[in-house]
Design an enzyme around this catalytic site. Sequence first.
Site, PDB file in Angstrom:
ATOM      1  N   ALA A  49       0.806  -1.226   0.000  1.00 38.09           N
ATOM      2  CA  ALA A  49       0.000   0.000   0.000  1.00 38.09           C
ATOM      3  C   ALA A  49       0.836   1.271   0.000  1.00 38.09           C
ATOM      4  O   ALA A  49       0.365   2.322  -0.425  1.00 38.09           O
ATOM      5  CB  ALA A  49      -0.938  -0.001   1.217  1.00 38.09           C
ATOM      6  N   GLY A  88      -3.304  10.167  -0.553  1.00 41.71           N
ATOM      7  CA  GLY A  88      -1.976  10.527  -0.085  1.00 41.71           C
ATOM      8  C   GLY A  88      -0.873   9.586  -0.534  1.00 41.71           C
ATOM      9  O   GLY A  88       0.312   9.849  -0.288  1.00 41.71           O
ATOM     10  N   LYS A  89      -1.214   8.501  -1.215  1.00 42.84           N
ATOM     11  CA  LYS A  89      -0.202   7.536  -1.636  1.00 42.84           C
ATOM     12  C   LYS A  89       0.621   8.071  -2.821  1.00 42.84           C
ATOM     13  O   LYS A  89       0.223   9.013  -3.511  1.00 42.84           O
ATOM     14  CB  LYS A  89      -0.872   6.214  -2.026  1.00 42.84           C
ATOM     15  CG  LYS A  89      -1.581   5.514  -0.877  1.00 42.84           C
ATOM     16  CD  LYS A  89      -0.618   5.176   0.237  1.00 42.84           C
ATOM     17  CE  LYS A  89      -1.142   4.159   1.220  1.00 42.84           C
ATOM     18  NZ  LYS A  89      -2.356   4.494   1.935  1.00 42.84           N
ATOM     19  N   ASN A  90       1.772   7.441  -3.077  1.00 41.71           N
ATOM     20  CA  ASN A  90       2.602   7.850  -4.216  1.00 41.71           C
ATOM     21  C   ASN A  90       1.807   7.814  -5.512  1.00 41.71           C
ATOM     22  O   ASN A  90       1.966   8.675  -6.381  1.00 41.71           O
ATOM     23  CB  ASN A  90       3.816   6.935  -4.335  1.00 41.71           C
ATOM     24  CG  ASN A  90       4.819   7.120  -3.221  1.00 41.71           C
ATOM     25  OD1 ASN A  90       4.441   7.296  -2.064  1.00 41.71           O
ATOM     26  ND2 ASN A  90       6.100   7.082  -3.546  1.00 41.71           N
TER      27      ASN A  90
END
Length: 350
Positions: free
Chosen positions: A145, A171-173
């Site tokens: 994740a 908010g993840k890459n």
Amino acid sequence: MRCEFEIAWKTVLGHGRFVSGPEVEEFESSFAEFCETKACVGVASGTDALVMILAGLGIGPGDEVIVPTNTFVATAEAVCLVGARPRFVDVLADTLLIDPDAVVAAIGPATAAVIAVHLFGQTADVDALVPVARRHGIALIEDAAQAHGARLRGRRAGSLGDAAAFSFYPGKNLGALGDGGAVVTGDTNLAAKIRLRQDHGRSVADRHLHEVLGCNSRLDTLQAAILSIKLADLDNANAARRHAMDQYRRQLPEWVRPVATHPDAESVHHLAVVRVEDRAATTAELDRHGIGWGLHYPIPCHRQPAFREFADDLPIAEEAARQILSVPMFATLTDAQVSRICEVLSKAPM
């Protein structure tokens, strides 16, 4: 990129297939290729991706799944949601990732799988776990994740175990404009089981026929379209994060210790995690200068009230939880901003 997003929205609005539109299949194909594996199934969240993998592997009541205690609660939550029991293990002192020796010690008659969590953007040492899993006949699942594009000895996260779960939380890459997730796997039979389950168990041949008990966990068409746009630039964005982390390592005061990176891993630095002795004083100094910070994660899973029945003594994770601090990290972080953050940290009480 905003212009591309607007075009994607107009395209989806035009054809009106907001669920299971052509953009979903296009993204699944592209993301499977990116992860250097055979299949990708888009789902509604990273948590659902873990649940789908466990259920697809037939893991449930009576089974035990080994989980590192230093992870977001979703990892353990997914195990409980399929009726299995999490067996928490400690982490390595340098990377704070799952300790392969602890995994070996935790394996018992009920062990059905181990989840290797690629935390903070770095892959766990899956190569050390593969022979253990094969020897004991248990599944090896990647919780990726926080590791979109990360590599271990040249291979992508998502291609290292039996299956991998990804989250596309904003908010993840690789983040969507809402929730989303995916399962990637080299096992096409497992992928087919998951695809069946995530759409109410609906038969491919007859949409009115439901072959198994399923659920509603689909990746929205619009999110898939947005993810495809962002995927095209993900390697560049990850390279920018690595540059920013290099700047941190050069400029942080000696008493601020970045979490280590395995020499054979290429992290994508989803988070920039450091360890400090006096976290309250350090964060107060950052607050005083208007610099954001976070904690990932101050309470290990085995100490969470929701998992109290699985509590154990895991000292490395417990010590780290009192010291960890996440400093700003994002693809557009400038050298000047990193220098400023390090300057402020140098003024904080040790």
